[in-house]
Design an enzyme around this catalytic site. Structure first.
Site, PDB file in Angstrom:
ATOM      1  N   GLU A 101      -1.328  16.145  -3.182  1.00  0.00           N
ATOM      2  CA  GLU A 101      -0.368  16.352  -2.083  1.00  0.00           C
ATOM      3  C   GLU A 101      -0.980  16.997  -0.844  1.00  0.00           C
ATOM      4  O   GLU A 101      -0.625  16.652   0.276  1.00  0.00           O
ATOM      5  CB  GLU A 101       0.825  17.197  -2.573  1.00  0.00           C
ATOM      6  N   ALA A 154       5.203  10.354  -6.019  1.00  0.00           N
ATOM      7  CA  ALA A 154       6.464  10.085  -5.339  1.00  0.00           C
ATOM      8  C   ALA A 154       6.181   8.985  -4.327  1.00  0.00           C
ATOM      9  O   ALA A 154       5.041   8.820  -3.886  1.00  0.00           O
ATOM     10  CB  ALA A 154       6.933  11.345  -4.629  1.00  0.00           C
ATOM     11  N   GLU A 207       3.302  15.310 -12.295  1.00  0.00           N
ATOM     12  CA  GLU A 207       4.425  16.252 -12.466  1.00  0.00           C
ATOM     13  C   GLU A 207       5.415  15.727 -13.509  1.00  0.00           C
ATOM     14  O   GLU A 207       5.968  16.490 -14.297  1.00  0.00           O
ATOM     15  CB  GLU A 207       5.114  16.487 -11.116  1.00  0.00           C
ATOM     16  N   GLY A 254       3.658  13.253  -8.079  1.00  0.00           N
ATOM     17  CA  GLY A 254       4.876  13.202  -8.890  1.00  0.00           C
ATOM     18  C   GLY A 254       4.657  12.575 -10.259  1.00  0.00           C
ATOM     19  O   GLY A 254       5.406  12.846 -11.191  1.00  0.00           O
TER      20      GLY A 254
HETATM   21  N1  COA Z   1       3.819   5.856  -2.838  1.00  0.00           N
HETATM   22  C1  COA Z   1       4.082   4.646  -2.306  1.00  0.00           C
HETATM   23  N2  COA Z   1       3.306   3.574  -2.532  1.00  0.00           N
HETATM   24  C2  COA Z   1       2.224   3.739  -3.326  1.00  0.00           C
HETATM   25  C3  COA Z   1       1.899   4.987  -3.910  1.00  0.00           C
HETATM   26  C4  COA Z   1       2.753   6.074  -3.626  1.00  0.00           C
HETATM   27  N3  COA Z   1       2.545   7.281  -4.145  1.00  0.00           N
HETATM   28  N4  COA Z   1       0.758   4.840  -4.612  1.00  0.00           N
HETATM   29  C5  COA Z   1       0.407   3.542  -4.508  1.00  0.00           C
HETATM   30  N5  COA Z   1       1.278   2.876  -3.717  1.00  0.00           N
HETATM   31  C6  COA Z   1       1.263   1.460  -3.347  1.00  0.00           C
HETATM   32  C7  COA Z   1       0.268   1.188  -2.252  1.00  0.00           C
HETATM   33  O1  COA Z   1       0.797   1.534  -0.975  1.00  0.00           O
HETATM   34  C8  COA Z   1       0.060  -0.295  -2.413  1.00  0.00           C
HETATM   35  O2  COA Z   1       1.206  -0.964  -1.896  1.00  0.00           O
HETATM   36  P1  COA Z   1       1.079  -2.160  -0.808  1.00  0.00           P
HETATM   37  O3  COA Z   1       0.363  -3.248  -1.580  1.00  0.00           O
HETATM   38  O4  COA Z   1       2.500  -2.466  -0.479  1.00  0.00           O
HETATM   39  O5  COA Z   1       0.267  -1.608   0.318  1.00  0.00           O
HETATM   40  C9  COA Z   1       0.125  -0.466  -3.933  1.00  0.00           C
HETATM   41  O6  COA Z   1       0.819   0.664  -4.414  1.00  0.00           O
HETATM   42  C10 COA Z   1      -1.243  -0.517  -4.578  1.00  0.00           C
HETATM   43  O7  COA Z   1      -1.953   0.652  -4.227  1.00  0.00           O
HETATM   44  P2  COA Z   1      -3.431   0.652  -3.603  1.00  0.00           P
HETATM   45  O8  COA Z   1      -3.610   1.914  -2.819  1.00  0.00           O
HETATM   46  O9  COA Z   1      -3.677  -0.628  -2.869  1.00  0.00           O
HETATM   47  O10 COA Z   1      -4.318   0.671  -4.930  1.00  0.00           O
HETATM   48  P3  COA Z   1      -5.798   1.234  -5.081  1.00  0.00           P
HETATM   49  O11 COA Z   1      -6.265   0.779  -6.418  1.00  0.00           O
HETATM   50  O12 COA Z   1      -6.595   0.890  -3.885  1.00  0.00           O
HETATM   51  O13 COA Z   1      -5.650   2.832  -5.090  1.00  0.00           O
HETATM   52  C11 COA Z   1      -4.627   4.956  -5.720  1.00  0.00           C
HETATM   53  C12 COA Z   1      -4.957   3.492  -6.131  1.00  0.00           C
HETATM   54  C13 COA Z   1      -3.724   5.548  -6.795  1.00  0.00           C
HETATM   55  C14 COA Z   1      -5.911   5.785  -5.589  1.00  0.00           C
HETATM   56  C15 COA Z   1      -3.897   4.937  -4.358  1.00  0.00           C
HETATM   57  O14 COA Z   1      -2.824   4.014  -4.436  1.00  0.00           O
HETATM   58  C16 COA Z   1      -3.331   6.264  -3.942  1.00  0.00           C
HETATM   59  O15 COA Z   1      -4.076   7.138  -3.506  1.00  0.00           O
HETATM   60  N6  COA Z   1      -1.988   6.431  -4.015  1.00  0.00           N
HETATM   61  C17 COA Z   1      -1.314   7.607  -3.561  1.00  0.00           C
HETATM   62  C18 COA Z   1      -1.500   8.735  -4.527  1.00  0.00           C
HETATM   63  C19 COA Z   1      -0.831   9.993  -4.019  1.00  0.00           C
HETATM   64  O16 COA Z   1      -1.219  10.575  -3.031  1.00  0.00           O
HETATM   65  N7  COA Z   1       0.225  10.415  -4.709  1.00  0.00           N
HETATM   66  C20 COA Z   1       0.919  11.625  -4.412  1.00  0.00           C
HETATM   67  C21 COA Z   1       2.147  11.312  -3.686  1.00  0.00           C
HETATM   68  S1  COA Z   1       3.051  12.805  -3.360  1.00  0.00           S
END
Ligand code: COA
Length: 260
Positions: A136, A67, A116, A113
Site C-alpha cells: 500500500e 483491494a 489482509e 487486501g
Molecule cells: N486492483 C485493480 N486491478 C488489479 C489489481 C488491483 N489490486 N491487481 C491487478 N489488477 C488488474 C490489472 O490492472 C490488470 O488489469 P487490466 O488487464 O484491466 O489492466 C490485471 O489485473 C492483470 O494484472 P497485471 O498487472 O497486468 O499482471 P502482472 O502479472 O503484470 O502483475 C501484480 C501482477 C500482482 C504484480 C500487479 O498486478 C500488481 O502490482 N497489482 C497491484 C497489487 C497491489 O498494489 N495491491 C494492493 C492494493 S491496496
C-alpha cells in the site's frame, strides 16, 4: 443456490469452498465481491452442516491481488475512511469473528487486501508460487483492512514494519519461516491440504471450536482480558450436549459423534 457474479461456491461433506473468481483482474476485491463474500460467508456460517470454510482464488496466479485500486483511486478522505471501516466490518473482522473456522488456501499473489483477507482467516496454507506483501505505501496509502494489526500479531513488529515500509513481497518459503502461513505445498495439492486440515477439525465439537475462536480472539481485543473470556467460555461448554457427548464417548471408549 444463490448465483454470484464474482465468487463460486462448492459444497462438500462438512465444508464449503468459496472461490473468488475475477481472474482477469487477479481476483482484486471490489465492493461487489466484498458484499458477495459477506453474504456467502454468513450463509455458510449459519448452515449447521458446514464445519469449515475454505477460501481461495481462481486460477494459478493469484489468490487476491488487493483491494480494487481502480475503484478507490479518486476517493476523498471521508470515502477512504469509510472504505476501510466498511471493509473491516463486513469482511475482515467479520471473518475473524465467524463461529466457523476459515482456512485461506493462498494460491498465488496475496497482496494488500489479499494478504489482509488471508490473515483474517483462522488458518493459512500456501502454494509454492504464492507471493505475499502489503504494497500500500507504494500507492501512497497504508493497509486499511486490518493489515497493520494482523501482520504484527502474526509475525511480530520488526518484520511487519519491514514488510509494510518496503512494500516488498515475500515468497511462500519465507512466509512459512515467518509463521505467516502454516504449510506450503505444490499448487495441485493446495485444496487437498486445506481439506486435510478441515477433516481433522470436522471430527471435533463445533460448539467448542466456536468457543475457542472467541477465547483466542480475546487475546487481541483492547480492554478485554483473554483469561477471563477463556474461563467464561470454558464454563459454558459444561452446559452443552456436545460436552456430554464428548466426555461420554471418551468414557465409553468410542469416537464422539458431534455432527449427526
Ligand atoms: N486492483 C485493480 N486491478 C488489479 C489489481 C488491483 N489490486 N491487481 C491487478 N489488477 C488488474 C490489472 O490492472 C490488470 O488489469 P487490466 O488487464 O484491466 O489492466 C490485471 O489485473 C492483470 O494484472 P497485471 O498487472 O497486468 O499482471 P502482472 O502479472 O503484470 O502483475 C501484480 C501482477 C500482482 C504484480 C500487479 O498486478 C500488481 O502490482 N497489482 C497491484 C497489487 C497491489 O498494489 N495491491 C494492493 C492494493 S491496496
Amino acid at each position: 443456490m444463490t448465483m454470484y457474479k464474482n465468487i463460486l461456491t462448492e459444497k462438500k461433506e462438512g465444508l464449503v469452498i468459496i472461490t473468488i473468481n475475477r481472474p482477469d483482474q487477479l481476483n482484486a476485491l471490489n465492493k461487489e465481491t466484498i458484499a458477495e463474500l459477506h453474504d456467502e460467508l454468513s450463509r455458510a456460517d449459519e448452515d449447521r452442516s458446514v464445519g469449515v470454510i475454505i477460501l481461495t482464488g481462481s486460477g494459478e496466479k493469484s489468490f487476491v491481488a488487493g483491494a480494487d485500486i481502480k475503484e478507490f483511486a479518486d476517493f476523498s478522505i471521508a470515502q477512504g475512511g469509510e472504505l476501510a471501516m466498511n471493509g473491516q466490518k463486513t469482511l475482515f473482522t467479520f471473518i475473524e469473528e465467524l463461529s466457523t473456522p476459515v482456512i485461506a488456501a493462498v494460491n498465488g499473489f496475496a497482496l494488500g487486501g489479499g494478504l489482509e483477507l488471508a490473515m483474517a482467516a483462522h488458518i493459512r496454507v500456501a502454494s509454492g508460487n504464492a507471493r505475499m506483501g502489503l504494497p500500500e505505501v507504494s500507492l501512497g496509502v497504508i493497509p486499511g483492512y486490518g493489515g497493520t494489526q494482523r501482520l504484527t500479531q502474526l509475525v511480530g513488529k520488526g518484520k511487519a514494519n519491514e514488510m509494510v515500509f518496503t512494500a516488498g513481497m515475500i515468497n511462500a518459503e519465507e512466509a512459512l519461516q515467518w509463521g505467516l502461513v502454516n504449510y506450503v505445498v505444490e499448487q495441485g495439492d493446495l485444496i487437498n491440504k486445506a481439506e486435510e486440515i478441515a477433516g481433522k477439525i470436522l471430527k471435533n465439537s463445533p460448539m467448542a471450536i466456536s468457543a475457542a475462536i472467541r477465547a483466542i480472539n480475546a487475546n487481541f481485543k483492547d480492554g478485554v482480558n483473554g483469561f477471563d473470556v477463556e474461563i467464561e467460555e470454558f464454563g459454558k461448554c459444561f452446559g452443552t450436549d456436545e460436552f456430554k457427548e464428548g466426555t461420554t464417548a471418551f468414557l465409553e471408549k468410542r469416537k464422539a459423534n458431534f455432527r449427526s
